[in-house]
Design a protein around this motif. Structure first.
Motif, short mmCIF file in Angstrom:
data_model
loop_
_atom_site.label_atom_id
_atom_site.label_comp_id
_atom_site.label_asym_id
_atom_site.label_seq_id
_atom_site.Cartn_x
_atom_site.Cartn_y
_atom_site.Cartn_z
N ASN A 125 0.88 -1.17 0.00
CA ASN A 125 0.00 0.00 0.00
C ASN A 125 0.91 1.22 0.00
N GLU A 126 1.01 1.86 -1.14
CA GLU A 126 2.02 2.90 -1.35
C GLU A 126 1.37 4.28 -1.30
N PRO A 127 1.50 5.00 -0.17
CA PRO A 127 0.87 6.31 -0.08
C PRO A 127 1.47 7.34 -1.04
N GLY A 128 2.68 7.06 -1.56
CA GLY A 128 3.26 7.98 -2.56
C GLY A 128 2.33 8.13 -3.77
N ARG A 129 1.49 7.13 -4.00
CA ARG A 129 0.57 7.22 -5.15
C ARG A 129 -0.50 8.29 -4.94
N SER A 130 -0.68 8.72 -3.68
CA SER A 130 -1.63 9.83 -3.45
C SER A 130 -1.17 11.10 -4.14
N ALA A 131 0.16 11.27 -4.24
CA ALA A 131 0.69 12.48 -4.89
C ALA A 131 0.39 12.46 -6.39
N VAL A 132 0.16 11.28 -6.93
CA VAL A 132 -0.22 11.17 -8.34
C VAL A 132 -1.72 11.40 -8.46
N LEU A 133 -2.48 10.75 -7.56
CA LEU A 133 -3.95 10.80 -7.64
C LEU A 133 -4.50 12.20 -7.39
N LEU A 134 -3.83 12.96 -6.48
CA LEU A 134 -4.39 14.25 -6.06
C LEU A 134 -4.83 15.09 -7.26
N GLY A 135 -3.96 15.21 -8.26
CA GLY A 135 -4.29 16.03 -9.42
C GLY A 135 -5.54 15.52 -10.14
N SER A 180 -0.28 17.73 8.88
CA SER A 180 -0.24 16.30 8.52
C SER A 180 1.16 15.71 8.72
N PRO A 181 1.26 14.51 9.26
CA PRO A 181 2.59 13.88 9.41
C PRO A 181 3.21 13.52 8.06
N LEU A 182 2.39 13.42 7.02
CA LEU A 182 2.94 13.07 5.70
C LEU A 182 2.93 14.31 4.80
N VAL A 183 4.11 14.74 4.43
CA VAL A 183 4.26 15.94 3.60
C VAL A 183 4.98 15.55 2.31
N PHE A 184 4.40 15.91 1.18
CA PHE A 184 5.06 15.73 -0.12
C PHE A 184 5.64 17.08 -0.53
N GLU A 185 6.93 17.14 -0.63
CA GLU A 185 7.55 18.42 -1.04
C GLU A 185 7.82 18.38 -2.53
N ARG A 186 7.11 19.20 -3.25
CA ARG A 186 7.25 19.33 -4.70
C ARG A 186 7.35 17.96 -5.38
N PRO A 187 6.26 17.18 -5.29
CA PRO A 187 6.29 15.85 -5.94
C PRO A 187 6.22 15.93 -7.45
N TRP A 188 5.89 17.14 -7.98
CA TRP A 188 5.74 17.26 -9.44
C TRP A 188 7.03 17.71 -10.08
N PHE A 189 7.31 17.12 -11.20
CA PHE A 189 8.53 17.46 -11.94
C PHE A 189 8.14 18.52 -12.96
N ALA A 338 -1.14 12.32 -16.16
CA ALA A 338 0.23 12.36 -15.63
C ALA A 338 0.93 11.04 -15.87
N THR A 339 2.24 11.09 -15.84
CA THR A 339 3.04 9.87 -15.74
C THR A 339 3.89 10.03 -14.48
N SER A 340 4.30 8.89 -13.92
CA SER A 340 5.06 8.98 -12.67
C SER A 340 5.85 7.71 -12.49
N HIS A 343 5.94 4.08 -7.68
CA HIS A 343 5.58 4.30 -6.27
C HIS A 343 5.16 5.74 -6.01
N GLY A 344 5.06 6.56 -7.04
CA GLY A 344 4.59 7.93 -6.85
C GLY A 344 5.55 8.95 -7.44
N PRO A 345 5.98 9.94 -6.65
CA PRO A 345 6.87 10.99 -7.18
C PRO A 345 8.17 10.42 -7.73
N PRO A 346 8.75 11.08 -8.72
CA PRO A 346 8.31 12.32 -9.35
C PRO A 346 7.13 12.10 -10.31
N VAL A 347 6.22 13.08 -10.28
CA VAL A 347 5.03 13.04 -11.12
C VAL A 347 5.20 14.06 -12.24
N VAL A 348 5.08 13.61 -13.47
CA VAL A 348 5.12 14.56 -14.59
C VAL A 348 3.67 14.89 -14.93
#
Ligand SMILES: C[S@@+](CC[C@H](N)C(=O)[O-])C[C@H]1O[C@@H](n2cnc3c(N)ncnc32)[C@H](O)[C@@H]1O
Length: 354
Positions: A125-135, A180-189, A338-340, A343-348
């Motif tokens: 269960n890879e929460p990094g995929r949330s950074a892809v899904l958010l958009g 939030s304890p989980l912070v994605f810093e600039r996951p987008w490329f 998007a492509t990524s 496991h998530g970032p970097p997200v194009v």
């Protein structure tokens, strides 16, 4: 990856998985798979757990089951020698012959446990995929201006159902609770989606054929075992997401994707945008179920109205990258958003906000 592909030999499967590990910088797992290939040739202890799954389709990812089985033994403190090579257990990556020795000793000693690990499907269960899904969720919210009803199949522990409880930072905008304890810093490329779109999740639910419970310490350990042992950033991300989930666990029903979705779609609400979502799940469905799933989604789409719109958001393999696609109804248009990395970032992000 589909099970409809022509069968590959176990050596091709090992090599493809090894390359995949190398591609995302897991030198440890690439080296372990080299040792697995050696044992497959000479019938060594690392090959024994694979004997029952030699003909499994590529999409079943049987090597990830073996790697998770080994990692689980290490994380539970029962393989001190191998732990010395696993950063997740305080060791450091050393790729010399001692790694092979430690692996084989662990495989001999824990043969029964590794054999059982081979009959359980992969449940990363890879929460990094949330950074892809958010958009994708933001795109649905922007298109319809309605609260979202999120239905996720193959949700595992449901960590990606909580995407709006994580924090995302771009150059000059942010989304999600600052504490939030989980912070994605600039996951987008090179620039991401417009994070200022109002987004409300009115309802969220998921299913999995074997859900894991974030409030159970045994299940948390299993979730950690699916993370590659030299990817400490991913482990930290998982632990942060688990902290969010333990505080308010998402609902994940034990059910098969197709039958569950069929039931959920009978109960659609007005003035909400229903989003059916899945990430790295399709390869695990049987071909007939995949067809039934798409029929269900398209059937629901055909009944959608502007007051009860419908969306299908999926992040699934697209060769070397994962691809995020969105289909929305009324209309039924599909966009590659998007492509990524898998496991998530970097997200194009392909649809720039400006
Ligand atoms: C690789 S994991 C991905 C989990 C999650 N979607 C993520 O991306 O973090 C695949 C998940 O699909 C689930 N799964 C596989 N086949 C399924 C089915 N027929 N119905 C429901 N869940 C299924 C597995 O149990 C597993 O949790």
């Amino acid at each position: 990856v589909t099970s409809a592909e022509s069968p590959r030999s176990i050596f091709e499967v090992v090599e493809a998985q090894r390359l995949g590990c190398e591609l995302v910088g897991s030198a440890l797992y690439a080296a372990i798979l080299d040792e697995v290939a050696v044992d497959l040739r000479r019938g060594g202890p690392l090959a024994r757990p694979l004997e029952t799954v030699l003909d499994a389709p590529f999409g079943d990812a049987v090597l990830l089951r073996l790697l998770a089985g080994l990692h689980h033994v290490v994380l539970s403190g029962r393989a001190a020698r191998l732990a010395g090579h696993y950063p997740s257990a305080g060791g450091r990556v050393r790729l010399g012959p001692e790694l092979g020795v430690a692996l084989r000793a662990t495989a001999e000693e824990h043969a029964a446990e590794l054999a059982s690990a081979m009959v359980v499907g992969v449940q990363t269960n890879e929460p990094g995929r949330s950074a892809v899904l958010l958009g994708g969720y933001l795109a649905v919210a922007a298109e319809f201006g309605l609260p979202l009803e999120v239905l996720e199949v193959g949700a595992s522990a449901g960590l990606n159902l909580l995407f709006d409880r994580y924090r995302y930072l771009d150059v000059d905008q942010a989304f999600g609770p600052p504490q939030s304890p989980l912070v994605f810093e600039r996951p987008w490329f090179g620039g991401g989606p417009d994070l200022s779109v109002p987004l409300v999740v009115a309802h969220r639910a998921g299913c999995d054929r074997a859900p894991l419970d974030p409030t159970s310490s045994a299940d948390r350990q299993r979730l950690r075992s699916y993370v590659w042992a030299d990817q400490l950033d991913r482990l930290a991300r998982l632990d942060a997401a688990l902290e969010v989930a333990v505080a308010d666990p998402p609902r994940v029903d034990r059910a098969d994707a197709v039958s569950w979705l069929e039931g959920q779609l009978l109960r659609r609400s007005l003035r909400r945008a229903t989003v059916v979502v899945h990430t790295i799940v399709f390869q695990y469905l049987r071909t007939a179920d995949r067809r039934r799933f798409v029929d269900l989604v398209e059937g629901a789409g055909a009944c959608a109205t502007i007051e009860a719109p419908f969306a299908w958001l999926r992040m699934e393999p697209g060769g070397d990258s994962a691809e995020l696609r969105l289909t929305t109804w009324p209309g039924g248009g599909t966009r590659l958003l998007a492509t990524s990395a898998y496991h998530g970032p970097p997200v194009v992000w392909r649809e720039r906000s400006s």
